[in-house]
Design an enzyme around this catalytic site. Structure first.
Site, PDB file in Angstrom:
ATOM      1  N   PRO A   1      43.345  38.258  39.578  1.00  0.00           N
ATOM      2  CA  PRO A   1      43.097  38.247  41.023  1.00  0.00           C
ATOM      3  C   PRO A   1      42.230  39.431  41.453  1.00  0.00           C
ATOM      4  O   PRO A   1      42.421  40.559  40.983  1.00  0.00           O
ATOM      5  CB  PRO A   1      44.505  38.346  41.618  1.00  0.00           C
ATOM      6  CG  PRO A   1      45.409  37.830  40.550  1.00  0.00           C
ATOM      7  CD  PRO A   1      44.774  38.241  39.257  1.00  0.00           C
ATOM      8  N   GLU A   2      41.284  39.152  42.322  1.00  0.00           N
ATOM      9  CA  GLU A   2      40.427  40.197  42.863  1.00  0.00           C
ATOM     10  C   GLU A   2      40.893  40.518  44.279  1.00  0.00           C
ATOM     11  O   GLU A   2      41.908  40.004  44.744  1.00  0.00           O
ATOM     12  CB  GLU A   2      38.969  39.737  42.810  1.00  0.00           C
ATOM     13  CG  GLU A   2      38.519  39.406  41.383  1.00  0.00           C
ATOM     14  CD  GLU A   2      37.077  38.936  41.285  1.00  0.00           C
ATOM     15  OE1 GLU A   2      36.285  39.230  42.208  1.00  0.00           O
ATOM     16  OE2 GLU A   2      36.737  38.277  40.286  1.00  0.00           O
TER      17      GLU A   2
ATOM     18  N   LYS B   1      43.242  46.398  44.111  1.00  0.00           N
ATOM     19  CA  LYS B   1      43.892  45.150  43.701  1.00  0.00           C
ATOM     20  C   LYS B   1      45.405  45.305  43.619  1.00  0.00           C
ATOM     21  O   LYS B   1      46.084  44.516  42.960  1.00  0.00           O
ATOM     22  CB  LYS B   1      43.332  44.694  42.355  1.00  0.00           C
ATOM     23  CG  LYS B   1      41.822  44.457  42.369  1.00  0.00           C
ATOM     24  CD  LYS B   1      41.285  44.138  40.980  1.00  0.00           C
ATOM     25  CE  LYS B   1      39.765  44.073  40.988  1.00  0.00           C
ATOM     26  NZ  LYS B   1      39.217  43.778  39.637  1.00  0.00           N
TER      27      LYS B   1
ATOM     28  N   ARG C   1      32.231  40.154  30.216  1.00  0.00           N
ATOM     29  CA  ARG C   1      32.415  39.245  31.347  1.00  0.00           C
ATOM     30  C   ARG C   1      31.182  38.370  31.519  1.00  0.00           C
ATOM     31  O   ARG C   1      30.063  38.812  31.285  1.00  0.00           O
ATOM     32  CB  ARG C   1      32.677  40.021  32.642  1.00  0.00           C
ATOM     33  CG  ARG C   1      33.964  40.847  32.646  1.00  0.00           C
ATOM     34  CD  ARG C   1      34.121  41.518  33.993  1.00  0.00           C
ATOM     35  NE  ARG C   1      35.351  42.271  34.104  1.00  0.00           N
ATOM     36  CZ  ARG C   1      35.462  43.566  33.835  1.00  0.00           C
ATOM     37  NH1 ARG C   1      34.396  44.241  33.415  1.00  0.00           N
ATOM     38  NH2 ARG C   1      36.613  44.190  33.975  1.00  0.00           N
TER      39      ARG C   1
END
Length: 283
Positions: free
Chosen positions: A2-3, A58, A273
């Site tokens: 989750p960002e 976060k 990424r």
């Protein structure tokens, strides 16, 4: 993972239930997640009242009237699930305990908040509220992208002389906190900047345009409840739907959505990424 928008969405869902509520009973069902839980965590939470529910980067931060703050990190698959008597106008009964329900908080108002984490990359910790900025997970964080400290002057100065690609720089939590892969890809597409460009070689005027664009992307994502690609759920159990408006992320091989652009979206792995971008529109 989750960002910022996903974490903020969860925080907003929890706030009406947790802020001002007394934790009547806390249960910790295992000794650790990504890291060991603090000593006597259940006992330290039981009886405490949540005075404020905040977000930093976060992380969700629950300030307690005991002088401690509960830090919550959702990790890869962590979910904060609400059940019980009070969720606005909704009523959710307590579900049967699931295999990966690791922490359960029952409030004096009849609500239950369950932290479920199948992969166990999440974390919880307790720290002194007065010195929380020195916690090892928080002390090196840069400014919040939706806050006043994140401005054009800050980003231009942070990029000056930087040899790393701009995408890598934006993911550096010391420069700006809370950004992740999805929203950096989307912001760079809107700005017309290639994720491969060396950060220090981008003209200051172009760097400055990233600030309002990043804010717009994050704000839109929060309003949409975040992006539900695999595990993300809002605290009410609803999906987020910002993924339906992605322009580049996850769209490898599809046509760029810039009007009159016929190029296809490319994917390139950077620092482990995937970066998604249009080779024509982003320079």
């Amino acid at each position: 993972m989750p960002e910022l928008p996903e974490v903020e969405t969860v925080r907003r869902g929890l706030a009406p239930v947790l802020e001002g509520a007394r934790i009547a009973q806390a249960a910790v069902n295992r000794p650790d997640l990504r890291w060991p839980f603090p000593d006597n965590m259940a006992q330290r939470l039981t009886g405490a009242t949540v005075t404020a529910l905040r977000r930093r980067s976060k992380y969700i931060l629950a300030d307690l009237d005991t002088g401690e703050t509960l830090l919550i990190h959702l990790g890869m698959s962590g979910r904060m699930q609400i059940s019980g008597d009070v969720i606005g106008s909704f009523h959710h009964t307590h579900p049967a305990a699931a295999k990966h329900d690791h922490v359960v908080l029952d409030t004096d108002a009849g609500a239950r908040i369950t932290f479920n984490d199948a992969r166990r990359f999440g974390a919880m910790d307790l720290m002194d509220t007065a010195t929380q900025d020195q916690h090892w997970l928080l002390r090196d964080l840069g400014p919040e992208p939706l806050g006043n400290a994140f401005n054009e002057a800050h980003l231009v100065a942070a990029f000056k002389g930087k040899r790393s690609p701009v995408k890598t720089a934006l993911l550096d939590q010391r420069i700006v906190s809370g950004l992740g892969n999805i929203y950096v890809c989307e912001a760079l597409w809107r700005a017309g900047i290639s994720p491969l460009r060396q950060a220090g070689k981008i003209a200051a005027v172009r760097v400055a345009t990233l600030v309002p664009i990043i804010r717009d992307v994050l704000t839109e994502a929060i309003e949409a409840g975040g992006s539900s690609l695999r595990d993300h759920r809002q605290a009410t159990g609803e999906l987020g739907y910002f993924q339906h408006t992605f322009r580049v992320y996850g769209r490898e091989g599809q046509r760029c959505q810039t009007p009159d652009c016929a190029e296809k979206i490319l994917r390139k792995v950077q620092s482990g990424r995937s970066s998604f971008y249009c080779p024509a529109c982003q320079r």
